[in-house]
Structure formats: C-alpha cells, structure tokens
Enzyme design. Structure first.
Site, short mmCIF file in Angstrom:
data_model
loop_
_atom_site.label_atom_id
_atom_site.label_comp_id
_atom_site.label_asym_id
_atom_site.label_seq_id
_atom_site.Cartn_x
_atom_site.Cartn_y
_atom_site.Cartn_z
N GLY A 224 0.83 -1.19 0.00
CA GLY A 224 0.00 0.00 0.00
C GLY A 224 0.86 1.24 0.00
O GLY A 224 2.07 1.19 -0.27
N GLY A 226 2.29 4.76 2.06
CA GLY A 226 2.52 5.27 3.40
C GLY A 226 3.91 4.92 3.92
O GLY A 226 4.71 4.27 3.24
N GLU A 247 -1.85 -3.57 -6.47
CA GLU A 247 -2.89 -2.60 -6.80
C GLU A 247 -2.25 -1.24 -7.10
O GLU A 247 -2.50 -0.61 -8.11
CB GLU A 247 -3.83 -2.50 -5.61
CG GLU A 247 -4.79 -1.37 -5.59
CD GLU A 247 -5.54 -1.31 -4.27
OE1 GLU A 247 -5.49 -0.26 -3.60
OE2 GLU A 247 -6.17 -2.32 -3.89
N GLY A 345 -8.93 -2.03 -1.79
CA GLY A 345 -8.52 -3.36 -2.24
C GLY A 345 -7.93 -4.23 -1.16
O GLY A 345 -7.36 -5.29 -1.46
#
Length: 438
Positions: A224, A226, A247, A345
């Site tokens: 992800g 971050g 993703e 997702g």
C-alpha cells in the site's frame, strides 16, 4: 479520413466537452492522478451556473484540486458526490464532518475489484472524464497512471471525454483506448499531482524490518501507500528475484526495481513484468513509468481479483489498518465517528495472498495512535469490518507479529494483547474478559 484529422475533429475546448454531459448525467471521474483538471473546472462552471442539474459524480481518491473545482463546498447541494474511497477532499468536507444531511458526501462501500462492474452494470454510468497520455502511432491513448476502473467504463459504451496531457506517462499493458471510442478530446499540459513521501519513524522502520524478515527471495509483493510500506521496501534491498503484482505502484516499489531486487523471474502470471492497476508518487515515478516495457498496467478487475492474485506463488500482501479487535477483525476505513477512507482493495489482497501457494497476508499498524494515547488493538471495533476475522492472517506492530490462522478466539486475544503497546495490555486483558474471550 486520416487519423490526425479524426483526432482534430474530436478536439474541442473544455467548456464544449463538459457541455456534452446531459442533465441527470451519471458521471465518473478518473482516480487520483488521472483527475482531469480542465474538464472538472469546466464542469464546475456548468453546475454553478445551473446549466447542469441532477447530476451524480462518482469519485475515488479525489485529488486536492477537486476541492476548489467540482467538489467545492458551494456545489454540494447542486451535484451529488458519491465517494468510492475517501481522500483528503472528503475528509476535509465541512458537511461531512458536521454530519449534515444536506450536502453530505455519500459513501459507496465496495471492494476495489468490483468497482468496474458496479459502475457499468449496476449504476450504468454514462460519462467518464479522465486524463490520458498523448495518442500513439496506432491511434490509441494510454490510461497512464490509472487503468483501474477507467478501462471497463471506457469500453462500456459510456460517453468518453479525455483530457490529453503530455505529462501523463505512456504505459504498457492492457490500458489502451482507441481514438474511435473517444467522444471528445481536450488538450491540457499541466504537471501531474504528486504525493510526497511521509517521514518514517523508528516504529515504521521496526515494522518494516519485521515484515522484511518474512519475505523470501522470489516472493511476489503487494504494498500500500505510506510510511510503513516504504519502510518495508527499504528493508528489502538485500533480497533477490522479487516480483510485483500490486494494486498501487509506489516510489518504494520502483526503488526495488531500480536496485535490481525485483526481476519478476518467479512469477507464474505476467512473468518478467511488474504489474499494477494505478500509480501515485513523485515525478521520478512518473518518469520511470513512461514507455517502460518492464511495467504493465491492467484493469483492477484483473489485478485485484483474488483468483488472479493467487496464481503467483509466495504473494506477500502488506496493508494498513486503523483498528484490530481481539478476535482479529480489522477496521481500516472508519475513524472518529466518520468515514475516513474506504474498503478499497485490502480484502482483495488479503484473500488473494492467503490463497497463493506459500503466500502471506499481512496487516500492519502502529500499536498506538493519537500520540500514544489510543491503542489500535481494541476489544471492539469502532467502525465497520473491512477485513473479517476469518480472513485475517498475520498482524504486525512494532512490538512483534502474530499468525492468527488456526488460533481460537482466546488464543487470538492473548496473541494480539502480546503485540499491543505495554501501556494498554492490562486494559485489553480486562476487555477480553468482558467479551468472554478469556
């Protein structure tokens, strides 16, 4: 007619293109970086003047520019705004914070891989506004940073209005739109939105090191955005032969590609290629993407489908959460009494990674929030369940990690208390007894 003449015949001003959306239009705008600023400014002018009424605009991760344009506060009672995943614009919306029924930003709960079908089959959106790269020699536009849901909508017969921006990278993969499918073209050369990296803390680096220790050479990564995923990527620099099926493509993952850590040699599906469905980051990321055959963009209904993810071996999925309860359920989207982000997702990759041979689905979070005053591991969730307890595999904090698979409720509670911040462990143990987990 030569293709250049066909191109010119479809080219018009932003005001002319925005005027093609009828009253009551069901419109969707490109996600994140693919937000088309000239078109949205022109649409906002129409809405503000009363020339467009009854419209609905579906958005996902609306960029900051939208707050001064089509999602400006004075337009909330003139156009219906439905969020597929909140970003800073929705989180900063006064009407949303106040809980006002009038002008409220509506939330549509949906897993990311299902969004294309929701938009085209259930909602039947009729207009797509999106930024694309300049047309290639074959008469096609690349969706660049954002294939995600845009490709299926573009192929659904919806009115397709594109903002051609030379700053948008030309990306390879299943992400092309032919000129014949385009209703209108607006040219606008502006810098793409950039997402600056978040500063990493010692806790981020501790979590990153723990997760990196679980990654074998030859594994396939999903990360992800971050500080924690960035910390994981930084800790993976000594690994070899990693793959990417993600993703979101981030600068951290690009750093692994540039360092030779990623070569995608062990992937079973799309071998030799780093696969993603959307990208966000800095200019270096966009430059690296441009015309790079080592990377491929594919639609989200493919990239995020759990059965597709599972075709690669040893998938490592790393996602963040806001809260984990003592049974293992995760709330990753709701905070302080309101919607903070969205389903996204996360569950797609939680399920896909665990179904992968040798795969691991990892949920990562700091043990505390609000400057150490709140535990992220809690007896009960304060919001919806984003990842059910039956799906949660590995949970990591800076205090360690636990594998919840095969553990009873009481075993889960004790394991999660063990990786909570020490200041909250006694309180959590009392909560576990109140829940009758212990």
């Amino acid at each position: 007619m030569p293709i250049t003449e066909k191109y010119r015949a479809r080219t018009m001003s932003a005001a002319e293109a925005a005027a093609l959306a009828p009253d009551g239009a069901k419109m969707v705008v490109g996600l994140g970086v693919s937000y088309p600023p000239a078109l949205m400014d022109a649409l906002a002018v129409r809405v503000r003047s009363g020339d467009l009424t009854g419209g609905t605009l579906y958005c996902m991760l609306a960029c900051a520019a939208a707050s001064e344009s089509i999602l400006a506060p004075d337009l909330h009672d003139r156009i219906r705004h439905v969020s597929l995943f909140h970003g800073g614009v929705e989180r900063g919306n006064d009407a949303l914070r106040a809980g006002s029924a009038q002008g409220l930003v509506e939330t549509l709960p949906v897993q990311f891989h299902q969004i294309p079908r929701i938009l085209t089959e259930h909602l039947r959106v009729d207009t797509l506004f999106v930024t694309v790269s300049p047309m290639d020699a074959d008469g096609c536009f690349s969706l660049g940073t954002n294939t995600d849901y845009a490709l299926m909508v573009a192929r659904s017969g919806a009115r397709l209005i594109v903002e051609v921006n030379p700053a948008m990278p030309y990306v390879h993969g299943d992400c092309k739109i032919p000129l014949s499918a385009v209703t209108a073209i607006v040219e606008n050369h502006v810098p793409l939105a950039q997402i600056p990296p978040l500063p990493r803390t010692p806790n981020d680096d501790a979590i990153g090191a723990i997760i990196a220790g679980m990654v074998e050479d030859g594994a396939c990564l999903q990360m992800g955005i971050g500080a924690v995923p960035d910390a994981v990527c930084a800790a993976l620099m000594d690994h070899r032969n990693l793959g990417i099926h993600t993703e979101l493509l981030t600068p951290g993952l690009v750093g692994l590609i540039k360092a030779g850590v990623v070569d995608n040699s062990g992937k079973k599906i799309h071998p030799g290629r780093s696969v993603f469905t959307f990208a966000m980051g800095d200019q270096g990321l966009y430059d690296f993407l441009h015309d790079n055959p080592a990377l491929e963009a594919h639609p989200v209904e493919h990239v995020n489908a759990p059965h597709i993810i599972a075709q690669n071996d040893r998938v490592i999925s790393v996602n963040a959460t806001i809260q984990v309860d003592l049974s293992g359920a995760c709330n990753s989207e709701y905070m302080n009494g309101r919607q903070y982000s969205g389903t996204g997702g996360q569950l797609d990759f939680v399920r896909g990674a665990y179904a992968s041979k040798g795969g691991r689905s990892i949920i990562a979070c700091h043990s505390t929030a609000a400057k150490g005053t709140v535990s992220r591991i809690v007896p009960w969730l304060d919001g919806p369940v984003t990842t059910p307890r039956t799906d949660t595999h590995i949970v990591v904090t800076e205090h360690g990690w636990v594998d919840l698979k095969g553990k009873t409720l009481s075993e889960r509670a004790r394991a999660l208390i063990g990786i909570a911040h020490p200041d909250f462990r006694e309180e959590l143990e009392r909560g576990a007894f109140e829940r009758r987990l212990l």
